[in-house]
Design an enzyme around this catalytic site. Structure first.
Site, PDB file in Angstrom:
ATOM      1  N   TYR A   1       0.919  -1.136   0.090  1.00 34.09           N
ATOM      2  CA  TYR A   1      -0.163  -0.287   0.121  1.00 34.09           C
ATOM      3  C   TYR A   1       0.399   1.227   0.070  1.00 34.09           C
ATOM      4  CZ  TYR A   1      -0.018   0.163   5.635  1.00 34.09           C
ATOM      5  OH  TYR A   1       0.468  -0.022   6.608  1.00 34.09           O
ATOM      6  N   GLU A   2       0.271   2.434  -0.518  1.00 32.27           N
ATOM      7  CA  GLU A   2       0.908   3.580  -0.480  1.00 32.27           C
ATOM      8  C   GLU A   2       1.663   3.740  -1.168  1.00 32.27           C
ATOM      9  OE1 GLU A   2      -0.027   6.005   1.287  1.00 32.27           O
ATOM     10  OE2 GLU A   2      -0.785   5.808   3.124  1.00 32.27           O
TER      11      GLU A   2
END
Lengths: 594, 774
Positions: free
Chosen positions: A439-440
Site C-alpha cells: 500500500y501507499e
C-alpha cells in the site's frame, strides 16, 4: 505471544549521537525538543506501547473487526486503548501547537510511530491515517474547511481516511469513476464506491473524515481530472458538534492476510455531501501531500515490525537449547547449547539486526530532513532538505518494507516450527509486514518514482543531497586506518551506485523501458549504499566510545557494522550486474507464454 | 565588369543596412541621401544613418573596421561619386515619381556598364524604367533585400525585358558569393514573391484572429511551433517588422494588383491596428506592439494585447487541444481539430497556402523559388508547397472544395501527387506542366541534406553521423540538441579518424543545424557532478582532450566548417583543426568561465599556441599568456567570422564563406587542397613564465574585483585559468609539451567543477539559459 521492549538505547544513539538531532531544537518552533524532553518522550511512549498496545496485538489479530448493523466494531480493548492514547497526547506529538499539538520534530514522532508499529501495527493505522488527512487539509483546504476539521482531527476526537482505490482503479488512479456533482450551496454530491479503505469505519472516534478522490462533471480524462473532497461521516453541526449522518455506508469489511485489527472497508458514497479541497482537478497534488508523509510512515511501520521480529528471535535464540557448537559444547552442563552458537543462526540474527539498526538510522536521517525542510529559517536549507526528502522517500518506503518482509521471515526461521504456529506471534509479523510492500504505492511504483521522477529532475539536483555528503565523507576518511574496514566497502559500493546512476540516466533518457526494468534493483542498490554510509558513520561514533562505560554497546555496533559491510553490502555487486544486463532479458519474453 | 565599388542612395533602415552589408563583403560604398532643408550638415542624414549602423542590434557590421568602408554623402554635392560605382542601389521611398527622377539624375553621372538596381518592395520594374533611356533599362534591375539586410538571406532578383543578361548574371553571382544571399529569380509582379504572399499571410492571420476572437498567444501557439510560419509566431514577427509598415505596403499593393486578385479582400487595416499605430505601438522600435515589456515597478513583465479590448496583460501560455493534437499528429491534426484555434489555423493556412499555390507561374517560374523565398525572407520553417505536402495535396484540395474555397490550378495538376518527391535519392519538384524535375543547386553549392538523401552514413550513433561527401572526403555531422558535444560525438570523431586512410584522405566537420555546436553537454556534466562522479567527469575531460589531440595529429587534414554558434567545446574542436572554413555568420568563443570552468579540451592550450605563433607581437613569454587570458577570462565571443579572425579563433589562412549554402563545398575544396602532401603538425612545445605571470594576472583580476567588475567566483575561476595559461610551476628555462598543458587544464577544470559556486553557475545556466554572476 511476541513481546516488545523498546530499543531505547539504540534510538538515543541514532537521535543524539549519530545524527545530532538535538540541533533540531535550534529551529524555530522546535525549542521544546531538548535532549531531556526527547528522552522522556521516548521512554514514556515506549512504556505505553509495551504495556498498553503490545498486549492487544495478538488478541486483535485473532478477533479482527466486525461489521454490526452497518457499523464497524474494533477488537476488544481498542476503544479503551485509543482513549488512553489520545489522553496521553501520543497522537499530537508533531502537530502544530495552534491546533493543540505539541510541536515536536517529526524525527521524534517517527521514532514513536516505530514503537507503535512494533507493538501493534493494526492499532497504529487508526491515528496514522488521521495525520495524512490533517496534512492534506492544512496544505490545500480552504480556511473554512481548516477551521472545521483540523482541530478535532489533531486532537484525535475525529479520525481521517484516504479514499483513493476503486475496484477498477488501483495503482492507475486515472481510471477513477467516483463522481462529484456541484450543488447550489457550494457543496458537492459524491457518488461512487471505494475499496481497501483503511480505518474506513470504526468505533474509536465520534466522527470520521474521508478525503475522497472523485471527478467533477467537466473533468479531463485521466489523472489530471481528479479532485479531492472532504466527506465526513457525520456532517458538522452548527456549534462544533455533530449534525446529520452523511450518506456514506460500509458495504463490507475486507478479509485480509494481516493487520486484521485494522478495519479495511468497502465504502459506498450515495449522494453523500462533500466539499472541494484545493483546486478543481488538482486532487493529485493533495493526494501526494498525504502520500509523501504517509510513505515515510509506511517505511517506519516496516521497521517497527522488523524490530519486534529481531528482539524476539534474539531472545529465543539465547534461550532455546538445540545442538552443540561445532567447536565443542559451549554449555556442557546443559542438555544442549543455545541456538546462538550456530553460525547460520548468528547469520540470521545479525542480518536482522544490521537491517533494523541501519533502517532506523535511515528513517531518522530522512525524517529530520522533513523538519529542516519545514522549519529552517534559510530558504536554501529548506529547499535542499526538501530535495533530500523527495529523493529518499521512495527509498525509505520500499527498502524498509522489503527488508521488513525479509527480517520478519527470518524471525520465523529462527523459531523454526515454533515460528510457524501462531502461539509465539512470529507468523503474525510476517503477515502484518506484507501489506507495507503494497500500500501507499507498491514498491515497484516507488522504484519508478525514483528512476523516472527523482533521478532525472533538474539534471539530478535531488541526487546531490545524498551523493555529495557521502562522497565528502569517503574522501575525508580515505586515510583513516581505523575506519578503513567500513569506508573501503562503502567506497566500492558507492562507486557502483554512481556508475549505475549514470547508466540509468543515460539509458533511461534514450529508452524509458530500460530505466523501468532496472528500477527495483537500482532502488535496492541505492538503499543498501545509504545503509552502508550510515553504518560507517555509526562505526565512527562507536570507535570514539570504546574506552567509555558502554563498551559492549559500542563494540556490538562495530561488529554489526562489520557484518553489514562484509556479509550484506556485497549484494551491491550482484544488483549492479543484474541491472546492467538491461531490459532485454525481461522484455523479450513472449507475453502469450506467461 | 567586376563589382569593386558600390553606392547606395537612400539612407533609411534598408539603404543603410544594405550599405553596411556591402562593406561586410569588403566593398567600399557611398551612402547618399537628400540634403534636409536648412541643414548645416548637408550629409547629416547619411552620417546619422552610419552612426546608427555602428550601434545597431543585432550588429549591422561584421567587424568595426568595415564601417570605414562606408562614406556618407548627399545626392546634391556628392552625386559625382556615383561615377566611381560599379553598382548603384536605389533604396529611397516607395514613390514612383521620386524614383524615376532620381534615375534620370543617376543616368547623367554613372559610368558605362555600371549596374543600377532598385530595392523597391512592391513596384514592378516595367513601371520604373518606363520611358527611361535604353542604356538605363539595359543596366537596370530590381534587387530586393529583406530587413535586416545582413541577416535575412532572401534576395529577390527581377530583370526586365531590356535588362542585359550579363548584368543579371553579374548581380546574381555577386549577391550569392559575396553577399551570401539566397538569390531567388522573381517575375516582374507587385510585391514579387516574399511580400505578395508574406503580407497576405500576415493580414490574414491578424484579421482572422480578430474575427474569430482568437488571442494573440493562441494564434502564435498555433502558427508557431506546429505550422512553423514562422517558428516565433506571427504577431511577434509583425512587431519585429513594424506595424506601421504594413499599411504602406498594403496601399502600394492595392494600387498595383489586378482588381480580381484575392488580395483585395485583405486591404482594410483593422481598426485595432490603426489605433495601435496611432498610440505609438508600432512594434519593437516603438513602445511595443502586440507584445510589450512592462518595466513598471522595476520588474520586467512580458505583456500582450487583448485584441478585443486593447488592454495589455501578462502573457499566458495557452494550451489549446488542437495544438496538443498537433504534437502527436502533425500539422494535419492541427487543422483538422474542431476547437476554435484549430479552425483558426485552418482558415489562415487554407487561404494563405491556396493563394500561394494560385500564384505560380505568375510570380515565379516554379514552386521551388516560392518555397525558398518564404523560408529565407519570412523565416518560415517550410515553404507553402512543402506545407501543402505535409497536409497532402489531395486532402488539401478536397478540404478547400468542401469549404467552398477555390482550388488552385496547380493543385489540380498535382492530382493528389506531392509537390516534392525523392527519386533515387534525388529531390524532385512538380513543374507546372505536371512533370517532376530535379531541384538543381547552383554550381559550387553542396548540401549535406542532398547527400543524406542518397544513402546511409558510413557510421552513426545517437549524436553524430559520418558521411562520405565524395572525392575521398569524409564529413562528421553532429546532431544533438544545439549540437552540444557529448561522449557519442567524441566517439564518432574517433571512428572517423579510424576510417581515414586508403579511400579517404580528408575530414570535414560540418552540419546543417542552426548552430555548429553550442558547447559541451552541460546537462551531462551537471548530472555527473550532482552524483559526485568526479572520476567520470575527469574521464570525460580526458576523452575530449585525447580525441581533439588525435584530430590535430592525425596524418590527414581536418577542416572545421562552422556556421552559427561555435562556443566552448564547439569552439575547441575548431581550434584543433588544420584549417577552418567558416560561414561569415559564425559566432565563436570560449565561454567556459560563464559556467565557472575553463576550456579544458585543449582550448586553453590552443589559444596560447595561436598567440605564440602571432608574428607581430611583443617578445617574451608573457604576451601570449596575457592575450589568451584576456580572451578566455572575459569569455569574448566573436560576432562574425571576421571578428573571430581578430580574436585569433580563426587564423590568417582560414577561409570565410559568405554564403551558407557554399560552406560545405568550400570546406571540402580546402580539405582536398591540404590533402596532397599533407604533413601533420609537429607536437608543439611551449615556454611559459610560471608563477610570476600568474601573480600578475591574479593582481589584475583582484583589481577588477575591487572595481566591482568581477565577482567572488570570477576571482577563483580567473586564478585557475591564470595558473593553467602561465604553465603552473614552470619557468622560462623549461619547455612544456602539449600533454603537460592538457594535464594542467584537466586539474584546473576538476578543481573548479567540484566547487559549489561553479555547480551553481552550471545549474543556473541549465535552468534559466542565463549566466549566474556569483
Amino acid at each position: 505471544m511476541a513481546s516488545y521492549n523498546t530499543p531505547l538505547r539504540d534510538m538515543r544513539f541514532v537521535y543524539h549521537e549519530l545524527h545530532d538531532l538535538d540541533a533540531l531544537a535550534e529551529l524555530p518552533g522546535y525549542e521544546e525538543a531538548t535532549p531531556d524532553i526527547v528522552d522522556a518522550v521516548l521512554e514514556e511512549a515506549g512504556r505505553f506501547c509495551s504495556e498498553v498496545l503490545a498486549p492487544l496485538n495478538r488478541t486483535g489479530d485473532e478477533e479482527g473487526c466486525r461489521l454490526e448493523d452497518g457499523v464497524v466494531r474494533t477488537p476488544e480493548g481498542f476503544v479503551d486503548a485509543y482513549a488512553q492514547f489520545v489522553d496521553s497526547g501520543w497522537n499530537t506529538l508533531s502537530a502544530a501547537p495552534a491546533y493543540g499539538g505539541q510541536g515536536l520534530p517529526h524525527a521524534l514522532d517517527l521514532m514513536v510511530q516505530e514503537m507503535i508499529s512494533s507493538a501493534n501495527m493494526a492499532f497504529g493505522m487508526y491515528p496514522g491515517l488521521t495525520e495524512g488527512a490533517v496534512n492534506a487539509l492544512e496544505a490545500h483546504g480552504s480556511e473554512a474547511l481548516r477551521a472545521t476539521y483540523v482541530e478535532p482531527l489533531v486532537q484525535g476526537r475525529w479520525a481521517g481516511t484516504m479514499c483513493l482505490t476503486e475496484p477498477q482503479a488501483g495503482t492507475d488512479l486515472g481510471l477513477l469513476r467516483t463522481r462529484a456533482q456541484p450543488r447550489d450551496d457550494g457543496s458537492y454530491a459524491i457518488d461512487g464506491t471505494k475499496i481497501f479503505i483503511s480505518a474506513g469505519d470504526h468505533d474509536l472516534t465520534e466522527n470520521i473524515v474521508h478525503l475522497v478522490l472523485a471527478r467533477l462533471p467537466d473533468a479531463p480524462h485521466g489523472s489530471k481530472g481528479i479532485s479531492m473532497f472532504v466527506v465526513p461521516k457525520f456532517l458538522p453541526g452548527t456549534d462544533g458538534g455533530l449534525g446529520e449522518p452523511n450518506a456514506v455506508s460500509v458495504g463490507s469489511l475486507e478479509h485480509k492476510m494481516g493487520i486484521r485489527a485494522s478495519a479495511t472497508c468497502v465504502l459506498n458514497f450515495d449522494d453523500a455531501t462533500g466539499w472541494l479541497v484545493g483546486e478543481p482537478h488538482g486532487g493529485l497534488r493533495g493526494m501526494f501531500t498525504m502520500m509523501n508523509a504517509a510513505r515515510i510512515f509506511v517505511g517506519v511501520q516496516g521497521l517497527g515490525l522488523a524490530e519486534t521480529a529481531y528482539q524476539n528471535a534474539a531472545t529465543y535464540a539465547g534461550e532455546r537449547l538445540q545442538g552443540r557448537s561445532l567447536k565443542g559444547a559451549a554449555a556442557p552442563d546443559q542438555a544442549a547449547d543455545p541456538l546462538t552458537v550456530h553460525p547460520d543462526v548468528r547469520r540470521m540474527l545479525l542480518t536482522m539486526r544490521a537491517y533494523v539498526e541501519g533502517g532506523r538510522a535511515l528513517g531518522a536521517w530522512v525524517s529530520s530532513a522533513l523538519d529542516t525542510g519545514n522549519k529552517h529559517p534559510d530558504e536554501a536549507h529548506r529547499a535542499e532538505a526538501g530535495d533530500f526528502v523527495a529523493l529518499m522517500t521512495p527509498i525509505v518506503k520500499a527498502l524498509l518494507t522489503d527488508l521488513s518482509s525479509e527480517v520478519t521471515n527470518l524471525g520465523v526461521q529462527v523459531y523454526g516450527g515454533h515460528g510457524y504456529i501462531r502461539e509465539h506471534g512470529m507468523e503474525q509479523l510476517v503477515r502484518d509486514a506484507r501489506i507495507t510492500q503494497i500500500y501507499e504505492g507498491a514498491n515497484g511504483i516507488q522504484a519508478l518514482d525514483l528512476v523516472g521522477r527523482k533521478l532525472p529532475a533538474h539534471f539530478g539536483r535531488h541526487l546531490r543531497t545524498f551523493f555529495h555528503p557521502v562522497q565528502t565523507y569517503i574522501e575525508a576518511h580515505a586515510d583513516d586506518q581505523a575506519m578503513a574496514p567500513y569506508v573501503g566497502p562503502l567506497a566500492k559500493a558507492f562507486g557502483r551506485l554512481q556508475r549505475a546512476t549514470m547508466w540509468v540516466a543515460a539509458r533511461g533518457l534514450a529508452d524509458p523501458e530500460e530505466a523501468a526494468a532496472a528500477a527495483s534493483d537500482y532502488l535496492r542498490l541505492f538503499g543498501l549504499v545509504a545503509l552502508a554510509y550510515l553504518w560507517a558513520r555509526s562505526a565512527e561514533v562507536a570507535l570514539g566510545q570504546l574506552d567509555g562505560d558502554e563498551r559492549d554497546f559500542y563494540q556490538a555496533k562495530l561488529d554489526t557494522a562489520s557484518f553489514y559491510m562484509l556479509r550484506l553490502l556485497p549484494q551491491s555487486g550482484a544488483l549492479f550486474s543484474t541491472m546492467m544486463s538491461g531490459a532485454a532479458p525481461v522484455m523479450r519474453f513472449d507475453a502469450s507464454q506467461f | 565588369m567586376a563589382i569593386e565599388r558600390a553606392a547606395v542612395i537612400g539612407a533609411g533602415v534598408m539603404g543603410a543596412g544594405i550599405a553596411a552589408h556591402l562593406a561586410n563583403a569588403g566593398i567600399p560604398v557611398d551612402l547618399l541621401d537628400i540634403v534636409p532643408t536648412g541643414a548645416d550638415q548637408r550629409s547629416t542624414i547619411a552620417e546619422r544613418a552610419l552612426a546608427n549602423l555602428k550601434k545597431a542590434k543585432p550588429a549591422a557590421f561584421m567587424q568595426r573596421r568595415a564601417a570605414r568602408l562606408v562614406t556618407p554623402g548627399n545626392v546634391e554635392d556628392d552625386l559625382g561619386r556615383l561615377a566611381e560605382a560599379d553598382w548603384i542601389i536605389e533604396a529611397v521611398i516607395e514613390n514612383l515619381e521620386i524614383k524615376r527622377d532620381l534615375y534620370a539624375r543617376i543616368e547623367t553621372v554613372r559610368k558605362p556598364g555600371s549596374i543600377v538596381s532598385s530595392n523597391t518592395s512592391t513596384i514592378p520594374l516595367a513601371a520604373l524604367v518606363d520611358g527611361l533611356p535604353e542604356r538605363f533599362a539595359g543596366d537596370f534591375l530590381i534587387t530586393h533585400f529583406f530587413n535586416p539586410p545582413r541577416y535575412m538571406r532572401l534576395f529577390e532578383l527581377v530583370g526586365g525585358a531590356a535588362t542585359r543578361p550579363e548584368a543579371l548574371a553579374e548581380i546574381r553571382d555577386f549577391a550569392d558569393r559575396r553577399l551570401g544571399k539566397g538569390v531567388v529569380a522573381c517575375n516582374d509582379t507587385p510585391g514579387f514573391i516574399g511580400n505578395r504572399i508574406g503580407i497576405y499571410w500576415l493580414q490574414c492571420a491578424v484579421s482572422e484572429a480578430l474575427e474569430a476572437g482568437i488571442s494573440v498567444e493562441e494564434a502564435d501557439a498555433a502558427l508557431g511551433r506546429p505550422a512553423g510560419i514562422p517558428k516565433t509566431g506571427v504577431f511577434g514577427l509583425i512587431d519585429l517588422v513594424g506595424l506601421d509598415l504594413m499599411p504602406h505596403v498594403l496601399a502600394s499593393m492595392e494600387q498595383r494588383l489586378a482588381p480580381d486578385d484575392p488580395f483585395h479582400e485583405m486591404f482594410t487595416v483593422p481598426e485595432r491596428i490603426e489605433k495601435m499605430i496611432a498610440d505609438g505601438y508600432t512594434g519593437r522600435k516603438g513602445k511595443g506592439g502586440f507584445y510589450r515589456l512592462n518595466t513598471a515597478g522595476g520588474r520586467r513583465v512580458k505583456e500582450v494585447i487583448d485584441l478585443a479590448t486593447g488592454d495589455y496583460g501578462p502573457v499566458r501560455r495557452p494550451r489549446p487541444a488542437s495544438v496538443a493534437a498537433a504534437k502527436r499528429g502533425g500539422l494535419r491534426a492541427l487543422v483538422e481539430h474542431d476547437d476554435p484555434v484549430g479552425r483558426y489555423a485552418w482558415r489562415v493556412l487554407a487561404r494563405t497556402l491556396s493563394y500561394a499555390a494560385s500564384l505560380v507561374p505568375e510570380i515565379a517560374d516554379d514552386i521551388v523559388a516560392v518555397d525558398e523565398a518564404m523560408r529565407l525572407g519570412y523565416n518560415w520553417g517550410k515553404g507553402p508547397f512543402e506545407l501543402i505536402d505535409r497536409l497532402g495535396t489531395g486532402w488539401f484540395a478536397e478540404r478547400l472544395a468542401a469549404d467552398g474555397l477555390p482550388v488552385p490550378a496547380l493543385l489540380e495538376t498535382a492530382a493528389g501527387r506531392p509537390f516534392y518527391r525523392v527519386e533515387q535519392g534525388r529531390l524532385e519538384f512538380l513543374g507546372i506542366d505536371g512533370n517532376y524535375r530535379a531541384v538543381e543547386r547552383p554550381e559550387g553549392v553542396m548540401l549535406l541534406a542532398d547527400i543524406k538523401r542518397l544513402g546511409e552514413p558510413l557510421a552513426r550513433n545517437g549524436s553524430a553521423s559520418l558521411w562520405d561527401i565524395g572525392d575521398g572526403v569524409l564529413c562528421v555531422e553532429f546532431h544533438t540538441k544545439m549540437n552540444a558535444m557529448d561522449p557519442d560525438i567524441l566517439a564518432l570523431l574517433r571512428t572517423a579518424l579510424g576510417t581515414l586512410g586508403n579511400e579517404y584522405r580528408a575530414l570535414v566537420l560540418y552540419n546543417e543545424g542552426e548552430q555548429f555546436s553550442a558547447g559541451a553537454n552541460l546537462g551531462l556534466v551537471m548530472f555527473a557532478a550532482n552524483i559526485a562522479a568526479w572520476d567520470q567527469v575527469e574521464a570525460m575531460v580526458k576523452e575530449g582532450q585525447e580525441t581533439y589531440l588525435a584530430l590535430k595529429r592525425a596524418p590527414f587534414p581536418v577542416v572545421g566548417a562552422p556556421s552559427g554558434l561555435a562556443l566552448g567545446g564547439g569552439c575547441e574542436v575548431l581550434l584543433h583543426c588544420d584549417a577552418i572554413q567558416a560561414h561569415a555568420e559564425s559566432y565563436v568563443g570560449l565561454v567556459e568561465v560563464g559556467v565557472g570552468v575553463i576550456p579544458a579540451w585543449g582550448g586553453s592550450k590552443e589559444m596560447l599556441l595561436r598567440w605564440q605563433r602571432e608574428k607581430r607581437r611583443p617578445g617574451g613569454p608573457m604576451p601570449p599568456v596575457a592575450q589568451a587570458f584576456e580572451t578566455i577570462s572575459l569569455a569574448k565571443v566573436a560576432t562574425s567570422a571576421a571578428e573571430a579572425r581578430d580574436l585569433k579563433f580563426l587564423g590568417a589562412d582560414d577561409g570565410i564563406s559568405m554564403n551558407r549554402d557554399r560552406l560545405l563545398a568550400d570546406a571540402k575544396a580546402r580539405a582536398l587542397a591540404l590533402a596532397d602532401g599533407y604533413v601533420p603538425p609537429e607536437p608543439a612545445t611551449l615556454t611559459l613564465p610560471g608563477p610570476s605571470a600568474k601573480a600578475a594576472l591574479d593582481m589584475a583580476v583582484h583589481g577588477f574585483r575591487l572595481q566591482g567588475k568581477a565577482t567572488a567566483h570570477d576571482v577563483v575561476v580567473g586564478g585557475v585559468l591564470a595558473n593553467v595559461l602561465s604553465g603552473g610551476d614552470t619557468d622560462v628555462t623549461e619547455e612544456l609539451d602539449e600533454e603537460a598543458l592538457l594535464a594542467l587544464e584537466r586539474a584546473g577544470f576538476m578543481r573548479l567543477v567540484r566547487d559549489s559556486a561553479t555547480q551553481a553557475r552550471i545549474e543556473h545556466m541549465l535552468e534559466t539559459g542565463k549566466p549566474l554572476r556569483n
